[in-house]
Write a protein that holds these residues in place. Structure first.
Motif, short mmCIF file in Angstrom:
data_model
loop_
_atom_site.label_atom_id
_atom_site.label_comp_id
_atom_site.label_asym_id
_atom_site.label_seq_id
_atom_site.Cartn_x
_atom_site.Cartn_y
_atom_site.Cartn_z
N PRO A 63 -5.62 -16.87 -1.55
CA PRO A 63 -4.85 -15.70 -2.01
C PRO A 63 -5.71 -14.81 -2.89
CG PRO A 63 -3.56 -17.71 -2.24
CD PRO A 63 -4.96 -18.14 -1.91
N SER A 64 -5.81 -13.55 -2.53
CA SER A 64 -6.76 -12.64 -3.19
C SER A 64 -6.06 -11.37 -3.61
CB SER A 64 -7.92 -12.31 -2.24
OG SER A 64 -8.65 -13.48 -1.90
N GLY A 65 -6.59 -10.75 -4.66
CA GLY A 65 -6.05 -9.49 -5.14
C GLY A 65 -7.11 -8.69 -5.87
N PHE A 66 -6.75 -7.44 -6.19
CA PHE A 66 -7.57 -6.55 -7.01
C PHE A 66 -6.70 -6.10 -8.18
CE2 PHE A 66 -10.32 -6.60 -3.54
CZ PHE A 66 -11.36 -5.69 -3.63
N PHE A 67 -7.23 -6.14 -9.41
CA PHE A 67 -6.53 -5.47 -10.50
C PHE A 67 -6.99 -4.02 -10.53
CE2 PHE A 67 -6.48 -3.85 -14.87
CZ PHE A 67 -5.11 -3.80 -15.03
N THR A 68 -6.05 -3.11 -10.27
CA THR A 68 -6.37 -1.68 -10.20
C THR A 68 -5.53 -0.86 -11.17
OG1 THR A 68 -4.80 -1.39 -8.38
CG2 THR A 68 -7.09 -1.84 -7.78
N GLY A 69 -4.82 -1.52 -12.07
CA GLY A 69 -3.97 -0.80 -13.02
C GLY A 69 -2.65 -1.51 -13.19
N SER A 70 -1.94 -1.18 -14.26
CA SER A 70 -0.68 -1.83 -14.56
C SER A 70 0.49 -1.03 -14.01
CB SER A 70 -0.54 -1.99 -16.08
OG SER A 70 -1.57 -2.82 -16.58
N VAL A 75 0.44 -0.87 -8.55
CA VAL A 75 1.09 -1.19 -7.28
C VAL A 75 0.68 -0.19 -6.21
CG1 VAL A 75 3.30 -1.47 -6.12
CG2 VAL A 75 3.04 -2.26 -8.46
N ARG A 76 0.68 1.09 -6.53
CA ARG A 76 0.34 2.12 -5.54
C ARG A 76 -1.08 1.95 -5.03
NH1 ARG A 76 2.68 5.83 -9.16
NH2 ARG A 76 0.59 6.58 -9.66
N ARG A 77 -1.99 1.55 -5.90
CA ARG A 77 -3.39 1.47 -5.51
C ARG A 77 -3.67 0.28 -4.58
NH1 ARG A 77 -4.75 3.25 -11.25
NH2 ARG A 77 -5.45 5.40 -11.01
N ILE A 78 -2.80 -0.72 -4.56
CA ILE A 78 -3.05 -1.87 -3.69
C ILE A 78 -3.17 -1.43 -2.24
CG2 ILE A 78 -2.04 -4.00 -2.77
CD1 ILE A 78 -0.90 -4.55 -5.52
N GLU A 82 -6.31 -2.00 0.34
CA GLU A 82 -6.13 -2.67 1.63
C GLU A 82 -6.65 -1.80 2.77
OE1 GLU A 82 -2.48 -5.77 1.22
OE2 GLU A 82 -1.94 -3.67 1.44
N ALA A 83 -6.44 -0.49 2.69
CA ALA A 83 -6.98 0.40 3.71
C ALA A 83 -8.51 0.33 3.72
CB ALA A 83 -6.50 1.83 3.46
N TRP A 84 -9.11 0.29 2.55
CA TRP A 84 -10.57 0.15 2.43
C TRP A 84 -11.04 -1.17 3.03
CZ3 TRP A 84 -13.26 -3.22 -1.10
CH2 TRP A 84 -14.63 -2.95 -1.23
N LEU A 85 -10.22 -2.21 2.91
CA LEU A 85 -10.57 -3.52 3.47
C LEU A 85 -10.30 -3.61 4.97
CD1 LEU A 85 -9.15 -5.82 0.64
CD2 LEU A 85 -11.57 -5.49 1.20
N GLY A 86 -9.61 -2.62 5.51
CA GLY A 86 -9.35 -2.62 6.95
C GLY A 86 -7.95 -3.01 7.35
N GLY A 87 -7.03 -3.14 6.41
CA GLY A 87 -5.66 -3.49 6.73
C GLY A 87 -5.07 -4.41 5.69
N PRO A 88 -3.76 -4.64 5.74
CA PRO A 88 -3.10 -5.49 4.74
C PRO A 88 -3.72 -6.88 4.67
CG PRO A 88 -1.48 -4.33 6.08
CD PRO A 88 -2.81 -4.10 6.73
N SER A 89 -4.19 -7.25 3.49
CA SER A 89 -4.83 -8.55 3.34
C SER A 89 -4.70 -9.11 1.93
CB SER A 89 -6.32 -8.45 3.69
OG SER A 89 -6.96 -7.50 2.86
N LEU A 90 -4.15 -8.34 0.99
CA LEU A 90 -4.08 -8.78 -0.40
C LEU A 90 -2.70 -9.38 -0.67
CD1 LEU A 90 -5.87 -5.81 -2.19
CD2 LEU A 90 -6.83 -7.97 -1.37
N ARG A 91 -2.70 -10.62 -1.14
CA ARG A 91 -1.46 -11.34 -1.38
C ARG A 91 -1.16 -11.50 -2.87
NH1 ARG A 91 -2.44 -16.85 1.31
NH2 ARG A 91 -0.52 -17.32 0.15
N VAL A 92 -2.07 -11.07 -3.74
CA VAL A 92 -1.90 -11.28 -5.18
C VAL A 92 -1.75 -9.95 -5.89
CG1 VAL A 92 -2.86 -12.32 -7.26
CG2 VAL A 92 -3.30 -13.38 -5.03
N GLY A 93 -0.70 -9.81 -6.66
CA GLY A 93 -0.52 -8.69 -7.56
C GLY A 93 -0.70 -9.18 -8.98
N HIS A 94 -1.54 -8.50 -9.76
CA HIS A 94 -1.93 -8.99 -11.09
C HIS A 94 -1.82 -7.86 -12.09
CE1 HIS A 94 -5.36 -10.78 -13.78
NE2 HIS A 94 -4.17 -10.95 -14.31
N THR A 95 -1.14 -8.13 -13.20
CA THR A 95 -1.07 -7.13 -14.26
C THR A 95 -0.94 -7.83 -15.61
OG1 THR A 95 -0.11 -5.01 -14.88
CG2 THR A 95 1.43 -6.75 -14.27
N TYR A 96 -0.82 -7.03 -16.67
CA TYR A 96 -0.88 -7.52 -18.04
C TYR A 96 0.29 -6.95 -18.84
CZ TYR A 96 -5.80 -8.39 -16.85
OH TYR A 96 -6.96 -8.81 -16.24
N LEU A 97 0.83 -7.74 -19.73
CA LEU A 97 1.78 -7.22 -20.71
C LEU A 97 1.00 -6.59 -21.86
CD1 LEU A 97 4.37 -10.13 -20.90
CD2 LEU A 97 4.76 -7.85 -19.96
#
Length: 347
Positions: A63-70, A75-78, A82-97
């Motif tokens: 399971p892989s993800g990118f942190f691109t903002g809170s 969420v929008r950047r995911i 994925e488009a840069w990676l060639g299609g939906p492939s990220l299963r992890v959403g990660h953020t911070y309180l």
């Protein structure tokens, strides 16, 4: 939590270029086409990687993800990643309180609801949330203030804040969140650091987990995540016990400057120690934060980390993606970006 920086715009080409110069430009473009992130069509086989580095192992099943903002921004950047990676492939959403004050550590609907919608939109998606253990998290509190906060937390003074957090996560359909409590506790960056009072830190962690496990409907997992290496204190001294830890993580950037990947593996409390410690405690590993930092475009480090993930099969891994760390949001690291696309890109 590190602030997000804007993407760097691509340079513009002058509208009128002499034919000879244009020919040179086209030749250069053809040479870099396969190594520039987001270009070419070889992400599935490693053809996008520099031939000098070869193709890393594909991270199928990790399971892989990118942190691109809170919040909603992240969420929008995911989808763009994925488009840069060639299609939906990220299963992890990660953020911070935010760790500035207790009401923010309790969480808010504007933070949780966009992530809940993202999680529900795809099967098998995982939400990871970093939770500060003390307020004024990045205000440079001295050791005496930190020790006082840890002791008050261990005595139960902050229980209500964590109970509210757990109830809000369950109410927002995020009952199975992975909670990274008091991350990088072996360092000096955050108020929830361990070194001023390791015994109180351990007691406080155990109390927070007990409070969150009492929330009706919760299925939380708890991730103990130091930074790689010794830092201010050997991180095993802060380990709170197998009964209150589900995952043993590590934040591992390519720093300090000049440190090779092999040295990151072998250093005291480094990657190899982390893997062996987790195995001895029968826990999976994770990598909530990793990325470029001190050595520019560093394909040796990126290739090493990707192959490490393929070998050790972490519960999840999340690349921190903004300059200088990133490969999608930072145009300065094209060779490293090609390696990431080769490992994570869709066929």
């Amino acid at each position: 939590m590190r602030p997000l920086r804007p993407r760097r715009p691509l340079p513009r080409v002058a509208p009128a270029v002499p034919v000879a110069i244009l020919a040179v430009v086209l030749l250069l473009v053809s040479l870099v086409w396969w190594v520039w992130p987001g270009r070419g069509g070889g992400a599935d086989t490693g053809e996008g990687a520099d031939p000098a580095w070869g193709a890393p192992a594909r991270l199928t099943g990790v399971p892989s993800g990118f942190f691109t903002g809170s919040d909603e921004t992240g969420v929008r950047r995911i989808a763009a990643v994925e488009a840069w990676l060639g299609g939906p492939s990220l299963r992890v959403g990660h953020t911070y309180l935010p760790g500035d004050r207790w009401p923010n550590i309790e969480g808010h609907p504007e933070l949780f609801e966009p992530w809940a919608l993202w999680k529900q939109a795809g099967p098998g998606r995982l939400f990871v949330l970093n939770v500060p253990l003390l307020d004024r998290s990045e205000e440079g509190l001295d050791d005496a203030e930190v020790q006082d906060g840890l002791r008050r937390g261990a005595a139960g003074e902050f229980d209500a804040h964590f109970r509210t957090l757990g109830e809000r996560l369950v109410a927002h359909r995020l009952a199975d969140t992975v909670l990274v409590l008091g991350w990088e506790m072996n360092g000096t960056t955050y108020a929830h650091r361990c070194a001023p009072d390791p015994e109180s830190w351990v007691a406080y962690w155990r109390r927070v987990v007990a409070v969150l496990r009492e929330v009706p409907g919760q299925r939380f997992r708890f991730d103990f995540t130091p930074s790689r290496g010794r830092d201010a204190i050997p991180w095993p001294r802060c380990y709170p016990g197998d009964d209150v830890v589900d995952i043993i993580g590590m934040d591992a950037y390519d720093q300090p400057a000049g440190l090779s990947f092999e040295e990151q593996v072998a250093e005291p409390y480094g990657l190899d120690f982390h893997a062996r410690f987790a195995a001895e405690h029968r826990k999976p590993v994770s990598f909530p934060e990793w990325g470029l930092f001190r050595n520019g475009d560093d394909p040796a480090y990126v290739r090493g980390m990707l192959d490490w993930f393929a070998r050790h099969r972490p519960a999840y891994q999340t690349l921190t993606d903004y300059c200088p760390h990133g490969v999608w949001g930072c145009a300065d690291n094209p060779v490293s970006g090609a390696l990431v696309r080769a490992a994570l890109g869709r066929r």
